[in-house]
Design a protein around this motif. Sequence first.
Motif, mmCIF file in Angstrom:
data_model
loop_
_atom_site.group_PDB
_atom_site.id
_atom_site.type_symbol
_atom_site.label_atom_id
_atom_site.label_comp_id
_atom_site.label_asym_id
_atom_site.label_seq_id
_atom_site.Cartn_x
_atom_site.Cartn_y
_atom_site.Cartn_z
ATOM 1 N N LYS A 2 0.835 -1.197 0.000
ATOM 2 C CA LYS A 2 0.000 0.000 0.000
ATOM 3 C C LYS A 2 0.873 1.251 0.000
ATOM 4 C CE LYS A 2 -3.675 -2.316 2.421
ATOM 5 N NZ LYS A 2 -4.475 -2.402 3.615
ATOM 6 N N ASN A 3 0.427 2.261 -0.728
ATOM 7 C CA ASN A 3 1.168 3.514 -0.741
ATOM 8 C C ASN A 3 0.791 4.362 0.474
ATOM 9 O OD1 ASN A 3 -1.127 5.190 -1.341
ATOM 10 N ND2 ASN A 3 -0.957 4.580 -3.483
ATOM 11 N N TRP A 4 1.461 5.460 0.629
ATOM 12 C CA TRP A 4 1.267 6.294 1.825
ATOM 13 C C TRP A 4 -0.139 6.870 1.908
ATOM 14 C CZ3 TRP A 4 -0.096 11.306 1.006
ATOM 15 C CH2 TRP A 4 0.201 11.849 -0.246
ATOM 16 N N LEU A 5 -0.746 7.163 0.775
ATOM 17 C CA LEU A 5 -2.085 7.753 0.809
ATOM 18 C C LEU A 5 -3.123 6.726 1.262
ATOM 19 C CD1 LEU A 5 -3.942 10.139 0.362
ATOM 20 C CD2 LEU A 5 -4.038 9.520 -2.074
ATOM 21 N N THR A 6 -3.012 5.518 0.773
ATOM 22 C CA THR A 6 -3.931 4.462 1.198
ATOM 23 C C THR A 6 -3.753 4.172 2.679
ATOM 24 O OG1 THR A 6 -3.854 3.492 -1.007
ATOM 25 C CG2 THR A 6 -4.669 2.089 0.760
ATOM 26 N N ARG A 7 -2.508 4.088 3.131
ATOM 27 C CA ARG A 7 -2.261 3.840 4.558
ATOM 28 C C ARG A 7 -2.804 4.976 5.411
ATOM 29 N NH1 ARG A 7 3.010 2.799 2.820
ATOM 30 N NH2 ARG A 7 3.764 4.443 4.161
ATOM 31 N N ARG A 9 -5.288 6.997 4.725
ATOM 32 C CA ARG A 9 -6.749 6.912 4.744
ATOM 33 C C ARG A 9 -7.222 5.829 5.701
ATOM 34 N NH1 ARG A 9 -10.000 3.500 2.473
ATOM 35 N NH2 ARG A 9 -8.595 2.805 0.823
ATOM 36 N N GLU A 10 -6.588 4.660 5.624
ATOM 37 C CA GLU A 10 -7.006 3.554 6.477
ATOM 38 C C GLU A 10 -6.743 3.842 7.953
ATOM 39 O OE1 GLU A 10 -4.986 0.225 4.725
ATOM 40 O OE2 GLU A 10 -6.533 -0.014 3.184
ATOM 41 N N ILE A 11 -5.594 4.416 8.263
ATOM 42 C CA ILE A 11 -5.273 4.733 9.657
ATOM 43 C C ILE A 11 -6.232 5.786 10.210
ATOM 44 C CG2 ILE A 11 -3.550 5.920 11.091
ATOM 45 C CD1 ILE A 11 -1.439 4.262 9.638
ATOM 46 N N SER A 12 -6.642 6.712 9.368
ATOM 47 C CA SER A 12 -7.555 7.752 9.829
ATOM 48 C C SER A 12 -8.981 7.234 9.997
ATOM 49 C CB SER A 12 -7.541 8.933 8.858
ATOM 50 O OG SER A 12 -8.142 8.578 7.630
ATOM 51 N N GLY A 13 -9.259 6.054 9.464
ATOM 52 C CA GLY A 13 -10.597 5.479 9.596
ATOM 53 C C GLY A 13 -11.587 5.980 8.567
ATOM 54 N N ALA A 47 -6.774 19.484 1.996
ATOM 55 C CA ALA A 47 -8.139 19.082 2.357
ATOM 56 C C ALA A 47 -8.156 17.669 2.923
ATOM 57 C CB ALA A 47 -9.053 19.180 1.133
ATOM 58 N N LEU A 48 -7.385 16.774 2.334
ATOM 59 C CA LEU A 48 -7.313 15.410 2.848
ATOM 60 C C LEU A 48 -6.677 15.386 4.234
ATOM 61 C CD1 LEU A 48 -6.318 13.346 -0.297
ATOM 62 C CD2 LEU A 48 -8.464 13.230 0.980
ATOM 63 N N ALA A 49 -5.626 16.152 4.423
ATOM 64 C CA ALA A 49 -4.967 16.193 5.728
ATOM 65 C C ALA A 49 -5.943 16.663 6.806
ATOM 66 C CB ALA A 49 -3.737 17.098 5.680
ATOM 67 N N CYS A 50 -6.755 17.661 6.495
ATOM 68 C CA CYS A 50 -7.751 18.136 7.461
ATOM 69 C C CYS A 50 -8.778 17.044 7.750
ATOM 70 C CB CYS A 50 -8.454 19.373 6.929
ATOM 71 S SG CYS A 50 -7.447 20.859 6.979
ATOM 72 N N ALA A 51 -9.225 16.361 6.719
ATOM 73 C CA ALA A 51 -10.235 15.320 6.898
ATOM 74 C C ALA A 51 -9.682 14.120 7.661
ATOM 75 C CB ALA A 51 -10.763 14.868 5.531
ATOM 76 N N MET A 52 -8.412 13.824 7.493
ATOM 77 C CA MET A 52 -7.820 12.616 8.081
ATOM 78 C C MET A 52 -7.467 12.753 9.554
ATOM 79 S SD MET A 52 -5.413 11.170 5.078
ATOM 80 C CE MET A 52 -6.109 10.497 3.590
ATOM 81 N N GLY A 53 -7.324 13.954 10.038
ATOM 82 C CA GLY A 53 -6.956 14.118 11.438
ATOM 83 C C GLY A 53 -5.485 13.823 11.675
ATOM 84 N N SER A 54 -5.106 13.716 12.923
ATOM 85 C CA SER A 54 -3.685 13.632 13.277
ATOM 86 C C SER A 54 -2.997 12.363 12.791
ATOM 87 C CB SER A 54 -3.500 13.788 14.788
ATOM 88 O OG SER A 54 -4.194 12.762 15.463
ATOM 89 N N GLY A 56 -3.652 10.453 10.093
ATOM 90 C CA GLY A 56 -3.419 10.563 8.660
ATOM 91 C C GLY A 56 -2.409 11.640 8.331
ATOM 92 N N GLN A 57 -2.480 12.742 9.065
ATOM 93 C CA GLN A 57 -1.540 13.832 8.827
ATOM 94 C C GLN A 57 -0.105 13.400 9.096
ATOM 95 O OE1 GLN A 57 -2.864 17.223 11.064
ATOM 96 N NE2 GLN A 57 -4.801 17.326 9.973
ATOM 97 N N ALA A 58 0.108 12.582 10.106
ATOM 98 C CA ALA A 58 1.455 12.109 10.423
ATOM 99 C C ALA A 58 2.022 11.285 9.273
ATOM 100 C CB ALA A 58 1.441 11.300 11.714
ATOM 101 N N LEU A 59 1.204 10.452 8.662
ATOM 102 C CA LEU A 59 1.684 9.668 7.524
ATOM 103 C C LEU A 59 1.968 10.548 6.317
ATOM 104 C CD1 LEU A 59 -0.275 6.331 7.519
ATOM 105 C CD2 LEU A 59 2.180 6.630 7.527
ATOM 106 N N ILE A 60 1.136 11.547 6.090
ATOM 107 C CA ILE A 60 1.364 12.470 4.980
ATOM 108 C C ILE A 60 2.681 13.208 5.196
ATOM 109 C CG2 ILE A 60 0.533 14.587 3.880
ATOM 110 C CD1 ILE A 60 -2.332 13.478 4.334
#
Length: 69
Positions: A2-7, A9-13, A47-54, A56-60
């Motif tokens: 899985k790439n970083w974006l998929t991970r 998204r999944e970690i952020s729920g 926008a994705l970083a805001c939606a993903m929370g902390s 998801g943001q850490a992975l980004i």
Amino acid sequence: MKNWLTRAREISGLTAQQCADAIDLPISEYAQVERHPGTLTLNELAALACAMGSAGQALIEGAFESLRA
């Protein structure tokens, strides 16, 4: 693998549909973006970083750090 974006998204729920909604794309277009995250604009990434929370943001942030190395 899985790439970083998929991970992120999944970690952020979030579902792929929720991420698509966050950047105002149809799910079919978001699926392409998730396969090729380098096509994201900075506005979409923000926008994705805001939606993903902390989590998801850490992975980004980690993905960007790996580009610097």
